[in-house]
Design a protein around this motif. Structure first.
Motif, short mmCIF file in Angstrom:
data_model
loop_
_atom_site.label_atom_id
_atom_site.label_comp_id
_atom_site.label_asym_id
_atom_site.label_seq_id
_atom_site.Cartn_x
_atom_site.Cartn_y
_atom_site.Cartn_z
N PHE A 1 24.33 -8.44 -43.19
CA PHE A 1 25.52 -9.05 -42.50
C PHE A 1 26.75 -8.93 -43.03
O PHE A 1 27.88 -8.48 -42.42
CB PHE A 1 25.20 -10.55 -41.97
CG PHE A 1 23.99 -10.70 -41.04
CD1 PHE A 1 23.79 -9.75 -39.89
CD2 PHE A 1 23.13 -11.91 -41.19
CE1 PHE A 1 22.82 -9.97 -39.18
CE2 PHE A 1 22.20 -12.08 -40.22
CZ PHE A 1 22.06 -10.98 -39.05
N GLY B 1 19.19 -8.80 -36.20
CA GLY B 1 18.55 -9.51 -37.32
C GLY B 1 17.20 -10.18 -36.93
O GLY B 1 16.09 -10.41 -37.78
N GLU C 1 21.10 -11.12 -45.08
CA GLU C 1 22.37 -11.55 -45.51
C GLU C 1 23.45 -10.66 -46.28
O GLU C 1 24.75 -10.36 -45.76
CB GLU C 1 22.16 -12.82 -46.55
CG GLU C 1 21.38 -14.00 -46.09
CD GLU C 1 20.00 -13.91 -46.15
OE1 GLU C 1 19.59 -13.20 -46.64
OE2 GLU C 1 19.57 -14.72 -45.21
N ALA D 1 27.63 -11.17 -38.70
CA ALA D 1 26.54 -11.47 -37.65
C ALA D 1 26.99 -11.22 -36.20
O ALA D 1 26.28 -10.83 -35.25
CB ALA D 1 25.79 -12.58 -37.52
N ASN D 2 28.51 -11.14 -36.16
CA ASN D 2 28.76 -10.96 -34.74
C ASN D 2 29.32 -9.55 -34.38
O ASN D 2 29.86 -9.30 -33.35
CB ASN D 2 30.25 -11.96 -34.70
CG ASN D 2 29.76 -13.19 -34.52
OD1 ASN D 2 29.01 -13.76 -33.99
ND2 ASN D 2 30.81 -14.34 -35.16
N SER E 1 23.50 -9.94 -34.95
CA SER E 1 22.62 -11.24 -35.20
C SER E 1 21.20 -10.77 -34.19
O SER E 1 20.10 -11.41 -34.65
CB SER E 1 23.30 -12.38 -34.50
OG SER E 1 23.72 -12.23 -33.14
#
Length: 79
Positions: free
Chosen positions: A29, A53, A26, A36-37, A50
């Protein structure tokens, strides 16, 4: 420059100004400009944060530098 080197540099650049250590996915990000994008790409190689991740585990944390994050992600992504 190879795809691996270029993606590595894009990750480092995306983390410019991030505060380290980064202790969780987290936090990672949150440190990226588009969360995440955030996307790194070169030609037809596309790596979203993402996606990264999904290959990171709790054992990869904490990250102490942008270089450490980038190296871990490109290694685990098989670039």
């Amino acid at each position: 420059m190879s795809v691996r080197e270029e993606i590595h540099e894009q990750i480092v650049g995306a983390l410019e100004g991030a505060k380290f250590p980064i202790k969780t996915p987290e936090e990672l990000f949150d440190a990226l400009p588009d969360g995440a994008n955030t996307t790194c790409k070169l030609g037809d190689v596309v790596l979203k944060a993402s996606d990264a991740g999904e290959v990171l585990t709790s054992d990869d944390f904490p990250f102490e530098s942008a270089e450490n994050v980038a190296s871990t992600i490109v290694n685990k992504a098989g670039l």
